[in-house]
Design an enzyme around this catalytic site. Structure first.
Site, short mmCIF file in Angstrom:
data_model
loop_
_atom_site.label_atom_id
_atom_site.label_comp_id
_atom_site.label_asym_id
_atom_site.label_seq_id
_atom_site.Cartn_x
_atom_site.Cartn_y
_atom_site.Cartn_z
N PHE A 1 -2.14 -25.19 -28.29
CA PHE A 1 -2.47 -25.86 -26.79
C PHE A 1 -1.79 -27.19 -26.50
CE2 PHE A 1 -6.01 -23.35 -28.86
CZ PHE A 1 -6.18 -22.28 -28.02
N ASP B 1 2.12 -22.94 -27.04
CA ASP B 1 1.30 -22.99 -25.82
C ASP B 1 1.80 -21.76 -24.96
OD1 ASP B 1 0.05 -25.48 -23.63
OD2 ASP B 1 0.70 -23.62 -22.79
N ASN C 1 0.34 -16.90 -27.10
CA ASN C 1 -1.31 -17.17 -26.76
C ASN C 1 -1.57 -17.47 -28.41
OD1 ASN C 1 -3.79 -16.29 -26.88
ND2 ASN C 1 -3.78 -14.70 -25.56
N ASP D 1 -6.62 -28.17 -29.25
CA ASP D 1 -7.04 -29.02 -28.16
C ASP D 1 -7.14 -28.03 -26.95
OD1 ASP D 1 -7.72 -30.78 -26.19
OD2 ASP D 1 -5.79 -31.76 -26.05
N CYS E 1 -13.47 -29.67 -24.36
CA CYS E 1 -13.53 -30.48 -23.01
C CYS E 1 -14.48 -29.97 -21.78
CB CYS E 1 -12.23 -30.90 -22.33
SG CYS E 1 -11.03 -29.28 -21.87
N1 SAH Z 1 -3.02 -31.09 -25.87
C1 SAH Z 1 -2.66 -30.95 -24.53
C2 SAH Z 1 -3.53 -30.63 -23.35
C3 SAH Z 1 -4.23 -29.34 -23.49
S1 SAH Z 1 -4.53 -28.55 -22.04
C4 SAH Z 1 -2.01 -32.31 -24.12
O1 SAH Z 1 -1.69 -33.09 -24.97
O2 SAH Z 1 -1.42 -32.59 -23.20
C5 SAH Z 1 -4.49 -27.01 -22.59
C6 SAH Z 1 -3.12 -25.86 -22.63
O3 SAH Z 1 -3.43 -24.68 -23.27
C7 SAH Z 1 -2.54 -25.66 -21.42
O4 SAH Z 1 -1.15 -26.32 -21.65
C8 SAH Z 1 -2.24 -24.20 -21.31
O5 SAH Z 1 -1.04 -23.72 -20.83
C9 SAH Z 1 -2.81 -24.02 -22.82
N2 SAH Z 1 -3.38 -22.52 -22.89
C10 SAH Z 1 -4.46 -22.09 -22.23
N3 SAH Z 1 -4.83 -20.89 -22.90
C11 SAH Z 1 -3.96 -20.65 -23.85
C12 SAH Z 1 -3.98 -19.67 -25.20
N4 SAH Z 1 -4.77 -18.62 -25.04
N5 SAH Z 1 -2.83 -19.87 -25.92
C13 SAH Z 1 -2.14 -21.03 -25.94
N6 SAH Z 1 -2.13 -21.87 -24.99
C14 SAH Z 1 -3.12 -21.70 -23.88
#
Ligand code: SAH
Length: 425
Positions: free
Chosen positions: A256, A278, A306, A327, A367
């Site tokens: 993420f 991501d 994913n 995250d 969060c």
């Molecule tokens: N760690 C990041 C903030 C995370 S925000 C930072 O430092 O900026 C959450 C992220 O998760 C988003 O970019 C979104 O695209 C991604 N996301 C949401 N669902 C997801 C999934 N199933 N697999 C991978 N990424 C995902």
């Protein structure tokens, strides 16, 4: 003209007295006067004793939001200026090095439903309450006066506004300007487009959490069996000197990754290699751009996937990392969604900890404010039991210093961030 009064019921939980900044419709006995949406009302107890002043919105479940605990305080332009200036002074005091940070954090800065983020010389405003909405020109005026910014951009484009009966809005407050800014955090450069990013563009709330990675990132080469020769140089099992200057750094998986802020800090502190995952191509591009900007591209790898699938695939492939970072976005958007969300958190944590080498590190965050710290920890315990791991806590942290928490309001205490050592069992 007297200010309308909202009498609270006698038999209610004394939440307001305990610092909680909202009144719900069921707590109100009667309203004296005829307030319109957005008006200021005095909140009084059942015998008429003054408790606070608040913004009234009959269309919202948060029917009154506290704006002042003083009966004398005029809710005027000057008060807005003072509160915003105070909030800024608090950040300059607590995070003096940050030119980019959260300046106003809603209720916790006694400006209910107002978020202001500062990205160097750009300000981003998000308005989530009717009371602030109708007075927003006061906010803009105060910002112009205090910060003299290059520009103000509004990101009131979040669906929760509908719960206040507000339309979504996004765009330049005054003249258009270039909406890209460079955030400098712990010495890292992060390029942000405030018109494009998630939320208001960047997650300042983990600044201190990212800095907490520092002591964790090196020492892994030696732990993983690399030895030093007589000259003190690292050698591979055949005795050949390893040239990679980051030979002792961790191999990190950043799931993420979004802007890649955890990847960037890992590289800064000496990681050997970081894999970013991501689901969004745009986020991957952004993280890649940030790696390039900081000269870290050769130590990074980017995968658009994913995370749920990716983690499971890597477990099946028996791949391992020294440090795994999770995250995720808020899986629980409301209280009803909690149990489903917990299953999601458990799944990624379960797979994530399986990918950690024995005695490696799991860094995990949530969060969702609907998920309590206690439930967060019990979820992790269940995941560890299923994964046959024992977790030892290194640190547990919350949101950073520019995101204050009101003790009476668990909504302001949303972020959970834990660092664990992971032992095989
Ligand atoms: N760690 C990041 C903030 C995370 S925000 C930072 O430092 O900026 C959450 C992220 O998760 C988003 O970019 C979104 O695209 C991604 N996301 C949401 N669902 C997801 C999934 N199933 N697999 C991978 N990424 C995902």
């Amino acid at each position: 003209m007297s200010v309308p009064k909202a009498y609270l019921k006698k038999n209610r939980k004394k939440r307001l007295e305990h610092g909680h900044p909202w009144v719900f419709p069921g707590e109100i006995e009667k309203i004296e006067g005829d307030p319109k949406g957005g008006d200021v009302v005095h909140i009084v107890n059942h015998v008429g004793h003054f408790l606070a002043q608040g913004f009234y919105n009959p269309r919202s479940q948060l029917i009154i939001r506290v704006v002042s605990y003083s009966e004398e305080q005029e809710i005027d332009q000057e008060m807005f200026y003072q509160k915003i200036e105070q909030a800024w002074k608090r950040r300059q005091w607590l995070v003096p090095e940050a030119k980019s940070c959260r300046v106003v954090h809603g209720e916790a800065d006694f400006l209910p439903g107002l978020i202001i983020d500062k990205y160097d010389d750009i300000l981003v405003v998000q308005i989530l309450s009717l009371g602030i909405e109708i007075r927003r020109q006061w906010v803009y005026d105060a910002l112009m006066k205090i910060f003299k910014p290059r520009g103000i951009y509004e990101r009131s484009d979040v669906p929760v506004r509908k719960l206040e009966g507000l339309e979504l809005r996004e765009g330049f407050v005054n003249e258009p300007f270039d909406t890209t800014a460079t955030v400098i955090e712990n010495g890292i450069k992060i390029s942000v487009d405030v018109a494009e990013g998630q939320k208001t563009g960047y997650f300042f709330d983990q600044r201190e959490n990212r800095a907490a990675l520092k002591p964790l990132i090196t020492g892994w080469g030696l732990k993983n069996g690399i030895e030093l020769n007589e000259e003190g140089l690292p050698v591979d099992p055949k005795g050949k000197v390893i040239k990679n200057p980051f030979w002792n750094g961790a191999e990190v998986l950043d799931c993420f990754s979004h802007t890649g802020s955890f990847m960037l800090h890992s590289c800064l502190y000496g990681a050997k290699k970081v894999t970013c995952v991501d689901i969004s191509d745009k986020a991957i591009e952004m993280a890649k751009g940030n790696a390039l900007l900081n000269g870290f591209l050769h130590r990074t790898e980017f995968i658009a996937a994913n995370a749920f699938d990716y983690l499971r695939e890597q477990v099946n492939a028996k791949r391992k990392w020294d440090i795994v970072i999770l995250d995720p976005p808020a899986f629980a958007k409301n209280r009803q969604a909690i149990e489903g969300a917990v299953r999601g958190y458990k799944e990624i944590n379960l797979q994530g900890m399986k990918l950690v080498r024995n005695q490696g590190i799991l860094i995990t965050a949530s969060c969702s404010y609907h998920l309590s710290s206690a439930r967060f920890f019990s979820m992790l315990q269940e995941a560890a039991a299923d994964a046959h791991k024992v977790l030892r806590l290194v640190e547990f942290k919350r949101a950073g210093l520019d995101h204050p928490v009101l003790l009476g309001s668990e909504e302001t205490d949303y972020l959970k961030f834990a660092i664990f050592e992971v032992f095989n069992r």
